[in-house]
Scaffold this motif. Structure first.
Motif, PDB file in Angstrom:
ATOM      1  N   LEU A   1       0.944  -1.302  -0.130  1.00  0.00           N
ATOM      2  CA  LEU A   1      -0.067   0.040   0.049  1.00  0.00           C
ATOM      3  C   LEU A   1       0.939   1.188  -0.008  1.00  0.00           C
ATOM      4  O   LEU A   1       0.508   2.239  -0.717  1.00  0.00           O
TER       5      LEU A   1
ATOM      6  N   CYS B   1       0.759   4.252  -2.861  1.00  0.00           N
ATOM      7  CA  CYS B   1       0.596   5.833  -2.390  1.00  0.00           C
ATOM      8  C   CYS B   1       1.969   6.820  -2.672  1.00  0.00           C
ATOM      9  O   CYS B   1       1.735   7.754  -3.254  1.00  0.00           O
TER      10      CYS B   1
ATOM     11  N   VAL C   1      -3.927   7.685  -0.613  1.00  0.00           N
ATOM     12  CA  VAL C   1      -5.045   6.766  -0.883  1.00  0.00           C
ATOM     13  C   VAL C   1      -5.044   6.405  -2.395  1.00  0.00           C
ATOM     14  O   VAL C   1      -4.864   7.323  -3.094  1.00  0.00           O
TER      15      VAL C   1
ATOM     16  N   VAL D   1      -8.448   2.858  -5.403  1.00  0.00           N
ATOM     17  CA  VAL D   1      -9.689   2.923  -4.530  1.00  0.00           C
ATOM     18  C   VAL D   1     -10.770   4.093  -4.608  1.00  0.00           C
ATOM     19  O   VAL D   1     -11.789   3.712  -4.459  1.00  0.00           O
ATOM     20  N   LYS D   2     -10.336   5.329  -4.810  1.00  0.00           N
ATOM     21  CA  LYS D   2     -11.226   6.255  -4.965  1.00  0.00           C
ATOM     22  C   LYS D   2     -11.929   6.315  -6.298  1.00  0.00           C
ATOM     23  O   LYS D   2     -13.181   6.456  -6.051  1.00  0.00           O
TER      24      LYS D   2
ATOM     25  N   LEU E   1      -4.484  -4.173   4.840  1.00  0.00           N
ATOM     26  CA  LEU E   1      -4.930  -2.887   5.088  1.00  0.00           C
ATOM     27  C   LEU E   1      -4.704  -2.585   6.676  1.00  0.00           C
ATOM     28  O   LEU E   1      -4.088  -1.532   7.230  1.00  0.00           O
TER      29      LEU E   1
ATOM     30  N   PRO F   1      -0.898   6.106   5.064  1.00  0.00           N
ATOM     31  CA  PRO F   1      -1.511   5.530   3.936  1.00  0.00           C
ATOM     32  C   PRO F   1      -2.719   4.503   4.502  1.00  0.00           C
ATOM     33  O   PRO F   1      -3.901   4.338   3.986  1.00  0.00           O
TER      34      PRO F   1
ATOM     35  N   THR G   1      -6.503   5.539   3.844  1.00  0.00           N
ATOM     36  CA  THR G   1      -7.408   4.320   3.169  1.00  0.00           C
ATOM     37  C   THR G   1      -8.604   3.772   3.672  1.00  0.00           C
ATOM     38  O   THR G   1      -9.507   3.435   3.312  1.00  0.00           O
TER      39      THR G   1
END
Length: 317
Positions: free
Chosen positions: A125, A129, A136, A140-141, A208, A243, A247
């Motif tokens: 992750l 980033c 994020v 994902v956005k 995550l 991050p 996220t």
């Protein structure tokens, strides 16, 4: 989700925890009853492996293609059996390989020239980033935006699986850094978008919820007093790397909007906990407590959705 040795995938879902445990124990008992030799190999697999030698592949190729001249076949076999043993030939091959390897450009050079691109799926992750200069991931956005635009009212959103081939196609497009437009007709099935988003989190080398936090979150969800439990989980969330925290915040805010439409999409906080629990947090090494861990994973996600405002609030206690 179960993946068999032959590559078949099965997804079993239920909102009832004890029913999930029954399934788990039934599947585990069925596997334990299998003879050891049948768990790994099969006659077909052995057959494929036996046929992988160069001589047999050559013979197989000769049988399927037109019959070559006897002289030609003899020369092929002669070269196969004797050329490789010739010292000069071997030295020549070694020399060429060394030159090829020494002249091969470095990974960094290939990346700078754009020949090899950084992968989105399967990367850490923080690496994604850093590459995007964000906290994020852009993918994902984009997925969240698409789901909130046309998927909040869809029955079984995030629970229903999308077409795996199309999800893999979307994965390939994202990894190639091609311009992604989720409004394109080829991604019109919203379950493909949700499936790709779940796959992104599932393929993170470290989930995550980082491995080093797993046991702490499990211990926190065991706390009997609700106020103390929420306060402890909130404290753990605040300690996450930036991050992961950012996220997680945007994802749980999104899932809270899904749960708010439960009367239409039939996805409660408990249902979302079952779907996302094992995807977002898992132990670094699986132990015999897998079934118990699964319950805690679900409960952690469910609680964080139910108490989102308290856990992700910027106000200090």
């Amino acid at each position: 989700q179960i993946t068999t040795v032959s590559g078949n995938e099965f997804l079993l879902q239920s909102d009832i925890d004890f029913l999930i445990l029954d399934w788990f124990h039934a599947i585990k008992n069925a596997i334990d009853r299998l003879p050891k030799e049948q768990r790994i190999t099969s006659r077909n697999l052995e057959f494929k492996l036996r046929r992988s030698s160069s001589i047999e592949l050559l013979n197989n190729l000769d049988t399927e293609s037109k019959e070559p001249k006897p002289e030609h076949r003899k020369s092929l076999i002669f070269r196969l059996n004797y050329s490789a043993s010739d010292t000069n030939d071997r030295n020549r091959v070694k020399s060429r390989l060394k030159k090829f390897i020494s002249r091969r450009p470095s990974l960094k050079t290939l990346q700078e020239k754009g020949l090899i691109k950084d992968q989105i799926f399967g990367s850490h992750l923080h690496s994604v980033c850093e590459h995007e200069k964000s906290t994020v991931p852009q993918f994902v956005k984009l997925c969240i935006k698409a789901v909130e635009k046309r998927g909040l009212d869809v029955d079984g959103i995030y629970r229903v699986s999308g077409n795996l081939a199309t999800i893999q196609k979307l994965r390939f497009v994202v990894n190639q850094e091609e311009k992604l437009n989720l409004d394109d007709s080829q991604w019109e099935d919203i379950h493909v978008v949700t499936g790709a988003l779940k796959m992104f989190f599932r393929e993170l080398p470290e989930p995550l919820f980082p491995y080093c936090f797993f046991e702490q979150f499990v211990e926190a969800i065991k706390i009997q007093d609700n106020a103390t439990r929420i306060k402890t989980i909130r404290s753990l969330v605040k300690k996450l790397p930036r991050p992961n925290y950012d996220t997680m915040k945007i994802l749980f805010e999104h899932l809270q909007k899904i749960a708010a439409k439960e009367s239409v999409n039939l996805m409660s906080t408990q249902s979302l906990g079952i779907v996302f629990g094992p995807t977002l947090l898992r132990p670094e090494k699986e132990t015999g407590n897998m079934a118990v861990h699964m319950l805690y994973q679900n409960q952690i996600v469910e609680l964080m959705l139910s108490e989102y405002s308290k856990i992700f609030s910027s106000e200090e206690d």
